[in-house]
Design a protein around this motif. Structure first.
Motif, PDB file in Angstrom:
ATOM      1  N   ASP A   5      37.292  50.557  44.435  1.00  0.00           N
ATOM      2  CA  ASP A   5      37.098  49.211  43.890  1.00  0.00           C
ATOM      3  C   ASP A   5      35.625  48.818  43.900  1.00  0.00           C
ATOM      4  N   GLU A   6      34.927  49.096  45.005  1.00  0.00           N
ATOM      5  CA  GLU A   6      33.501  48.755  45.088  1.00  0.00           C
ATOM      6  C   GLU A   6      32.685  49.542  44.059  1.00  0.00           C
ATOM      7  N   LEU A   7      33.040  50.803  43.854  1.00  0.00           N
ATOM      8  CA  LEU A   7      32.341  51.609  42.850  1.00  0.00           C
ATOM      9  C   LEU A   7      32.600  51.066  41.448  1.00  0.00           C
ATOM     10  N   ALA A   8      33.837  50.666  41.188  1.00  0.00           N
ATOM     11  CA  ALA A   8      34.177  50.130  39.865  1.00  0.00           C
ATOM     12  C   ALA A   8      33.451  48.818  39.589  1.00  0.00           C
ATOM     13  N   ARG A   9      33.268  47.990  40.634  1.00  0.00           N
ATOM     14  CA  ARG A   9      32.580  46.706  40.453  1.00  0.00           C
ATOM     15  C   ARG A   9      31.062  46.835  40.487  1.00  0.00           C
ATOM     16  N   GLY A  10      30.551  47.988  40.845  1.00  0.00           N
ATOM     17  CA  GLY A  10      29.110  48.183  40.923  1.00  0.00           C
ATOM     18  C   GLY A  10      28.487  47.701  42.208  1.00  0.00           C
ATOM     19  N   GLU A  11      29.314  47.285  43.175  1.00  0.00           N
ATOM     20  CA  GLU A  11      28.775  46.864  44.473  1.00  0.00           C
ATOM     21  C   GLU A  11      28.236  48.062  45.247  1.00  0.00           C
ATOM     22  N   LEU A  12      28.853  49.221  45.039  1.00  0.00           N
ATOM     23  CA  LEU A  12      28.390  50.472  45.608  1.00  0.00           C
ATOM     24  C   LEU A  12      28.183  51.488  44.492  1.00  0.00           C
ATOM     25  N   VAL A  13      27.254  52.394  44.712  1.00  0.00           N
ATOM     26  CA  VAL A  13      27.047  53.511  43.794  1.00  0.00           C
ATOM     27  C   VAL A  13      26.963  54.786  44.610  1.00  0.00           C
ATOM     28  N   PRO A  27      48.271  48.392  48.114  1.00  0.00           N
ATOM     29  CA  PRO A  27      48.360  48.222  46.655  1.00  0.00           C
ATOM     30  C   PRO A  27      49.542  48.955  46.019  1.00  0.00           C
ATOM     31  N   ARG A  28      50.088  49.959  46.690  1.00  0.00           N
ATOM     32  CA  ARG A  28      51.218  50.720  46.139  1.00  0.00           C
ATOM     33  C   ARG A  28      52.572  50.211  46.639  1.00  0.00           C
ATOM     34  N   LEU A  29      52.577  49.406  47.691  1.00  0.00           N
ATOM     35  CA  LEU A  29      53.836  48.948  48.262  1.00  0.00           C
ATOM     36  C   LEU A  29      54.690  48.102  47.316  1.00  0.00           C
ATOM     37  N   PRO A  30      54.117  47.352  46.372  1.00  0.00           N
ATOM     38  CA  PRO A  30      55.001  46.655  45.434  1.00  0.00           C
ATOM     39  C   PRO A  30      55.959  47.584  44.700  1.00  0.00           C
ATOM     40  N   GLY A  31      55.512  48.819  44.423  1.00  0.00           N
ATOM     41  CA  GLY A  31      56.394  49.784  43.784  1.00  0.00           C
ATOM     42  C   GLY A  31      57.567  50.146  44.665  1.00  0.00           C
ATOM     43  N   PHE A  32      57.317  50.309  45.957  1.00  0.00           N
ATOM     44  CA  PHE A  32      58.405  50.589  46.893  1.00  0.00           C
ATOM     45  C   PHE A  32      59.332  49.387  47.000  1.00  0.00           C
TER      46      PHE A  32
END
Length: 300
Positions: A251-259, A112-117
């Motif tokens: 990402d999973e925590l943000a989507r609520g798939e994991l808590v 996800p950070r490689l576009p910046g590079f």
């Protein structure tokens, strides 16, 4: 001075014959005749003065010298192929980087950070292959490795130097369906839940329970998964509680798939490192990438 190197076609034939340990199958792969492959291998053996294959009842088998030479030739042919593909793609201007990386960290944090590079260095492709354990840089065509390990493991990785990127904190996570009223539970309650294990970290749960002063008889029990990505998927589908680095399940925590099953994070015994071969001819491009990577790690 003329280099003492066999013809490329000879090496390609030998590489195919060594991989298959069969002249016939090598010929099929290369669209040649079996006798043509045999002649090329014979010419190489004469060039080297060393037998590379021995006859068997079922065909041919590599000699010890042949196997050692095949390993070296294979990685050099692979490097030549990568360089050729880069040149064909018009990427030769800036060169390229080849990284070995632990898979989940690569997919969840690095990519996800490689576009910046890429915006800063548009002519520098970054090639990534997965490796979960230390290897010899002399036997692999990698510029560097992104590795998760203990300080002792990194110190014992021969012929390398390591740059600390970030520590790893771990926390129990699970599907919200496993928690009463959807609220975090106590460490003792976690000990009564089905546990999911990370196969390369068999002591992870034991260390977490010890830090919570909980006697958990099943700390080493439960199904084992090699990759954190599989572990996260198993946890999100309700198979049990997983002890995960928080950075890998954001990402999973943000989507609520994991808590978070129990809000008791533990400073892990492993860190994330950029590991490079310890040699004086380090590529300037690798230093550029290293500086960028360290800046990304400091940002979190």
């Amino acid at each position: 001075m003329r280099r003492k190197i066999p013809p490329l076609q000879t090496l390609v034939c030998f590489d195919a014959a060594a991989r298959h340990e069969s002249y016939t199958r090598a010929a099929q792969e290369l669209a040649l005749t079996q006798s043509a492959v045999s002649r090329q291998v014979g010419a190489l053996e004469s060039f080297l003065g060393v037998p590379l294959f021995r006859r068997t009842r079922h065909g041919v088998a590599l000699t010890a010298s042949g196997a050692a030479y095949a390993r070296q030739i294979a990685r050099r042919l692979e490097a030549m192929e990568r360089d050729t593909l880069d040149a064909m793609a018009g990427q030769g201007e800036g060169g390229s980087l080849s990284l070995a990386a632990v898979p989940t960290f690569a997919t969840r944090w690095l990519v996800p950070r490689l576009p910046g590079f890429a915006r800063l260095h548009p002519h520098v492709p970054v090639h990534i292959e997965t490796r979960t354990r230390p290897f010899l840089f002399a036997d692999a065509e990698f510029d560097a490795a992104l590795y998760a390990g203990t300080p002792a493991q990194v110190q014992n990785w021969a012929g390398t130097r390591a740059l600390l990127l970030m520590p790893e904190d771990v926390v129990p996570v699970c599907s919200p369906a496993l928690l009463p009223r959807g609220k975090p539970v106590t460490p003792a309650a976690v000990a009564q839940m089905p546990l999911l294990q990370q196969s390369t970290r068999p002591e992870g749960w034991r260390q977490w329970f010890e830090a919570q002063n909980v006697d958990a008889s099943n700390a080493r029990g439960g199904p084992r998964y090699e990759l954190f990505s599989i572990l996260a998927a198993a946890a999100s589908h309700g198979l049990g509680v997983a002890l995960m680095p928080t950075m890998l399940v954001q990402d999973e925590l943000a989507r609520g798939e994991l808590v978070v099953a129990c809000n008791k994070p533990l400073a892990g015994r492993r860190n994330y490192y950029l590991v490079t071969p310890e040699r004086v001819d380090a590529r300037p491009l690798l230093q550029v990438f290293s500086d960028w990577l360290l800046a990304q790690a400091r940002q979190g």
